[in-house]
Every structure is written in structure tokens, then in C-alpha cells.
Design an enzyme around this catalytic site. Sequence first.
Site, PDB file in Angstrom:
ATOM      1  N   ARG A  15       0.798  -1.227   0.000  1.00 11.77           N
ATOM      2  CA  ARG A  15       0.000   0.000   0.000  1.00 11.77           C
ATOM      3  C   ARG A  15       0.837   1.286   0.000  1.00 11.77           C
ATOM      4  NH1 ARG A  15      -3.947  -0.968   4.766  1.00 11.77           N
ATOM      5  NH2 ARG A  15      -2.542  -2.691   5.243  1.00 11.77           N
ATOM      6  N   ALA A 377      29.451  45.398  -0.423  1.00 11.94           N
ATOM      7  CA  ALA A 377      28.369  44.735  -1.158  1.00 11.94           C
ATOM      8  C   ALA A 377      28.854  44.212  -2.505  1.00 11.94           C
ATOM      9  CB  ALA A 377      27.227  45.715  -1.373  1.00 11.94           C
TER      10      ALA A 377
END
Length: 455
Positions: A15, A377
Site C-alpha cells: 500500500r 556589497a
Amino acid sequence: MSLEIVILAAGQGTRMRSALPKVLHPIAGNSMLGHVIHSARQLDPQRIHVVIGHGAEQVRERLAADDLNFVLQDKQLGTGHATAQAVPFITSDTVLILYGDVPLIEAETLQRLLKHVVPGQIGLLTVELSDPTGYGRIVRDGEGKVTAIVEHKDATQAQRAITEGNTGILAVPAAHLSDWMSRLSNNNVQGEYYLTDVIEMAVNDGLQVATEQPHDAMEVQGANDRKQLAELERHYQLRQALRLMAQGVTLRDPARFDVRGEVSVGRDVLIDINVILEGRVVIEDDVVIGPNCVIKDSTLRKGVVIKANSHLDGAVMGEGSDAGPFARLRPGTVLEARAHVGNFVELKNAYLGEGAKAGHLTYLGDAQIGARTNVGAGTITCNYDGVNKWKTVIGEDVFIGSNNSLVAPVTLGDGASTAAGSTINQNVDKSQLAVARSRQRNIDGWKRPVKIKKD
Ligand code: UD1
Ligand code: CA
């Protein structure tokens, strides 16, 4: 008392509709069988015998360990037949039988069951069920003594009304077990060798059947399909959540929190929704974890703050350091105290010294960065030349301008600076400024292109 444990795990699990053997389906990242073995080990047995059949090779490969003896059951002829395959290997005086697809069983419950195994007695774990359909029923006599287990398919109408079900978990004296196994027959509706038949044999041999029940019925719940698997997963997760809350963690929503491994926590930890903790995670006091974070095999020291949507794997974050939102800390990342990693920053095998910062849009791989250094950055380490990986070493109090490419191997001394937009492929000495970009030209009288008309 010496103990051996037999885990039945040969069944197919049709199942599940899966190529994966049923007992390897995971609950909280560990296979169901893995959970059963974990509980079994807490009882300190001489040996654990695992009866395998369907997907035997896969199961053996995944779980092989010194204390496990895998026994092959070629054909699945029933739980009694499965148990019989392990019996010749048993040398201890007590045998406990468990199931590979009943994963939430707790060692504490099993300890209680084992206490019933004394001379002249066996122990059986039963459970009170509102709907006992499919379960073996516990048949008791007028004095309440267990006399037999009848399988659902073999039960009479009257027996089907019994709500006390067989969990299958059983503790018996080894000396009797081998005798009972030799007397099993498959003369029943399913044509199987039922392990449950040993109960009647035990009673006929003059033994008492002592019963015990789990505190929580989910402990003895099996998973036959993916719906049941999901129910067990949620139950397990809730259990983890309650445990952590009891230790001083605030969970914004215990139903939206998953642990797939082992977690240790300090006090006053705050965990927002949809956080997944995997592997070994250590969380010290006052840590705050924002929503949607995945944290694997990492250590978060006191006061760490992780903002939303961050992903950590194999990272150590020092006291008071912070990361995110959208930070990615990959294996080998170490942040010293109060280091700061901002949004869209990826670190791999990278060390950030005390108070060092990489605030925005940065990749630092195979890099060592000294205390108080600021990485601008958009900066990346070019650590890979297409064949080999190289290291970037940056000293203390360095200022890396925005949008730098640091071409490794390269070293920047303490107090060095680099200009924005630089490609740094040569070492920079202490306190030097490196400018590595083309000069700006301003062109007078520049005519912009004009739009060409189409007809
Ligand atoms: C069994 C019990 C039933 C009990 C129920 C609890 C028997 C005869 N019945 O029924 O009383 O209420 O569990 O869930 O024991 N297995 C093997 N080899 C086999 C057959 C089974 O290893 O040949 C393993 C399966 O993988 C599984 C376990 O034994 O882990 C139980 O087998 P299953 O077929 O689910 O037993 P049930 O019929 O549900
Ligand atoms: Ca079953």
C-alpha cells in the site's frame, strides 16, 4: 536477565506503492526501521536480529551495524514464520519481538513490558482501540486472564466485539520460544504461520500472560500507507516540539516546526514558524531563529540571531553573531562573536573574525577574514580556477570596497583598503590602498542614439 530483540521487517508494504522497502520510509529523516532500532538499543540487548525479505539488500545496506544480525526470510509466510527464522541465532534467556513498521514505540514502554517476563510468565503489549478492525483480538477468560489471540479474519462475531487489540509486541522466555515455533501451523483463514498462536501455547504450557499498555496509542501504530506515515510524522514532530518547549524554547507554532535529527537547546530560545532542524544542531541560550530557516549540523552560540529564509549547513555561529535574511552558510563556515552576515550572502569554508561584516550580495569561499574587516556589497572571492580551489586571506580591520573580485590565491594585510569595483589578483600589504579598475573617462558632447522610425 540477558535480552535479545527480534525485529520483523520482511513484509512488502504494497500500500505504500513504492520502490523503497516499507521499513525504509522515513519519519523525521530516519527510516522507520531506524527508529525501532534506536528504541531497541536503549534496552541494551546482547544482539538485535532483523528479519528481512522484501528489499532485503537495500535494508541491509542502509542499516548495517555491528550489533545487528540480519536474517533473511525468503518467503513471507507469516509473523510466526518470520520469528522462527531468527530463533536459531538466539542465545539469551529473554526475547522481545518488535516490528519494523511500528516506529514510535518508546523504550520506556518496552521496559515496563520486560518487567513482566519472570519465571512462568510472558509479557504482551495490548492496546484499547475504538476501531479494532484488522487487529488480532485479546481473548480473556471469566477471571480476566488472557487465553488466546484471535486474528480478525478468524474471529467470531462475538470476538470481533472485543476492543482490546494485539500490538504484536511480545516478550517471552527464549527456552519456550523455540519449542513453540516448532509447533506452529498454518491451519487458519490466511494460511499463514501466526506468531499470535504462541499465546495459546503458553497458556497450555501453564504460563501466565501479563499485559501492559502504551501510554500513548500512537506508539504502537503501524504505517501501512503514506497517509498513516504522515500521521506518524506529525505525531513524532509534535512530541519533539513539546520536549523543546519543556526545555525553555518558545515555538511560534509547534505544528509548523520539524526536527530531523538531534537538537540540544538552551533557555529562552525563540523559533519562528516553518523552521527545519536537521542532523546535529546545538542551540545555546537566547538564540532567535526567524521564519523559514533550514539549519543542519550547526552550532549557534548564545544570542545568535538568524533572520528569515536562511540556510545553514555545517556552520558555527559565535556569540551574538547574526545572519540573514536569505543568508546561506555552507560547510566549514565559522563566524566569530558578533560577526555579521547580511542578505544574499553565501559563505563556504569561510572564517569571519570577531565583528567582521559581509552585509550584502557576497560570496566568500575558502576565505579567512580578520576581525572587524568589512566586506563591501557585491564582493566575491574567485576561489576556483576551473581546476583547483585557492584561498583568500584577509587581515584585520581591512576595508574591501563594493563589487570587488578577489582572485585567489591572494592575501591582504591588516588595515588594507581596496577601491570599489576592483579586481584584486595581487597581494596588498598592510595599510595599502589597492585600486584595480580602469580610470573613468568623461566624454564631452556625447550624442545619444536616436530611435529609427519603421513604417
Ligand atoms: C499482526 C498480528 C495482529 C496484530 C497486528 C498489529 C499476527 C498473526 N497478527 O497482524 O494480531 O493486531 O499485527 O498490527 O501476528 N512480517 C514479516 N514476515 C512475514 C509477515 C509479516 O516479517 O511473513 C512482518 C511485517 O513486515 C510487519 C509485521 O511482521 O512488520 C506484521 O505483519 P503484518 O502482515 O502487518 O501483520 P498483521 O496481519 O497486520
Ligand atoms: Ca499490519
